[in-house]
Design an enzyme around this catalytic site. Structure first.
Site, PDB file in Angstrom:
ATOM      1  N   ARG A  75      -9.402 -11.807  -3.772  1.00 42.86           N
ATOM      2  CA  ARG A  75      -9.523 -10.359  -3.981  1.00 42.86           C
ATOM      3  C   ARG A  75      -9.866 -10.000  -5.430  1.00 42.86           C
ATOM      4  NH1 ARG A  75      -7.476  -7.917   0.687  1.00 42.86           N
ATOM      5  NH2 ARG A  75      -5.874  -9.152   1.742  1.00 42.86           N
ATOM      6  N   HIS A 129      -8.951   1.259  -5.647  1.00 43.85           N
ATOM      7  CA  HIS A 129      -8.105   0.391  -4.823  1.00 43.85           C
ATOM      8  C   HIS A 129      -6.663   0.811  -5.026  1.00 43.85           C
ATOM      9  CE1 HIS A 129     -11.274  -2.344  -3.633  1.00 43.85           C
ATOM     10  NE2 HIS A 129     -11.738  -2.209  -4.869  1.00 43.85           N
ATOM     11  N   ILE A 130      -5.926   0.918  -3.942  1.00 45.24           N
ATOM     12  CA  ILE A 130      -4.529   1.323  -4.008  1.00 45.24           C
ATOM     13  C   ILE A 130      -3.702   0.263  -4.730  1.00 45.24           C
ATOM     14  CG2 ILE A 130      -2.476   1.792  -2.595  1.00 45.24           C
ATOM     15  CD1 ILE A 130      -4.455   3.079  -0.534  1.00 45.24           C
ATOM     16  N   SER A 131      -3.935  -0.996  -4.400  1.00 46.08           N
ATOM     17  CA  SER A 131      -3.210  -2.094  -5.048  1.00 46.08           C
ATOM     18  C   SER A 131      -4.026  -2.611  -6.230  1.00 46.08           C
ATOM     19  CB  SER A 131      -2.953  -3.225  -4.052  1.00 46.08           C
ATOM     20  OG  SER A 131      -4.173  -3.843  -3.679  1.00 46.08           O
ATOM     21  N   HIS A 187     -15.135  -7.288  -1.666  1.00 49.57           N
ATOM     22  CA  HIS A 187     -15.241  -8.691  -2.059  1.00 49.57           C
ATOM     23  C   HIS A 187     -16.412  -9.413  -1.408  1.00 49.57           C
ATOM     24  CE1 HIS A 187     -11.329  -7.492  -3.365  1.00 49.57           C
ATOM     25  NE2 HIS A 187     -10.963  -7.285  -2.118  1.00 49.57           N
ATOM     26  N   TYR A 225       0.794  -1.227   0.000  1.00 50.13           N
ATOM     27  CA  TYR A 225       0.000   0.000   0.000  1.00 50.13           C
ATOM     28  C   TYR A 225       0.831   1.284   0.000  1.00 50.13           C
ATOM     29  CZ  TYR A 225      -3.631  -3.339   1.157  1.00 50.13           C
ATOM     30  OH  TYR A 225      -4.490  -4.408   1.128  1.00 50.13           O
ATOM     31  N   ASN A 274     -13.281   3.616  -1.658  1.00 55.11           N
ATOM     32  CA  ASN A 274     -12.363   2.492  -1.495  1.00 55.11           C
ATOM     33  C   ASN A 274     -12.987   1.626  -0.409  1.00 55.11           C
ATOM     34  OD1 ASN A 274     -10.380   0.642  -0.885  1.00 55.11           O
ATOM     35  ND2 ASN A 274      -8.701   2.112  -1.051  1.00 55.11           N
ATOM     36  N   ASP A 285     -25.816  -2.739  -3.289  1.00 56.74           N
ATOM     37  CA  ASP A 285     -27.206  -2.283  -3.332  1.00 56.74           C
ATOM     38  C   ASP A 285     -27.334  -0.796  -3.011  1.00 56.74           C
ATOM     39  OD1 ASP A 285     -27.970  -4.843  -4.022  1.00 56.74           O
ATOM     40  OD2 ASP A 285     -28.826  -5.330  -2.053  1.00 56.74           O
TER      41      ASP A 285
END
Length: 145
Positions: free
Chosen positions: A112, A101-103, A81, A24, A75, A88
């Site tokens: 993931r 997402h950072i990664s 997941h 990260y 994020n 919803d």
């Protein structure tokens, strides 16, 4: 039209800067907030930055965004997941939502690879580190222009 962008961060993102810096990076969530506020101002947005480890709070913030924001950057962390509730909540609002997402979640553990949030979001940005948040703000500027 509102110029408010709400940036929503999910579980464990308050630990950025300490948690797995090899994945990260070294920036803290406060650093990312500062980047977003500055980039948002340059784009004509007023950025509100939030973080919670609790799924229901994230849902409440999405509902709020649907009432008063021009867009959302989210994020969802690990809730990406697993959370049908976030999926919803995004579907329940007309406000555009960009998932960040950072990664690169597709280059990590198999569990993931699938996001429950992505099908409800306008789009997803992943793998560009903290700069992904700024990229999402630019995307929202394009979408809301």
């Amino acid at each position: 039209m509102s110029n408010i962008i709400i940036v929503i961060n999910g579980p464990n993102l308050n630990m950025l800067g300490k948690r797995e810096p090899g994945i990260y990076g070294g920036k803290t969530l406060k650093d990312i907030e500062n980047d977003c506020v500055n980039a948002g101002a340059d784009l004509g947005f007023s950025v509100e930055f939030r973080q919670s480890n609790h799924e229901g709070v994230l849902v409440d913030w999405l509902h709020e965004a649907g009432e008063r924001a021009a867009g959302v950057v989210i994020n969802p962390g690990a809730y990406s997941h697993t959370s049908i509730a976030l999926h919803d909540a995004i579907r329940a609002i007309s406000t555009p939502v960009v998932e960040v997402h950072i990664s690169n979640i597709h280059a990590r553990e198999e569990f993931r690879h699938k996001s429950m949030v992505s099908p409800a979001a306008k789009g997803m940005i992943c793998g560009f580190g903290p700069y992904g948040y700024v990229m999402a703000l630019h995307a929202l500027k394009n979408i809301t222009a």
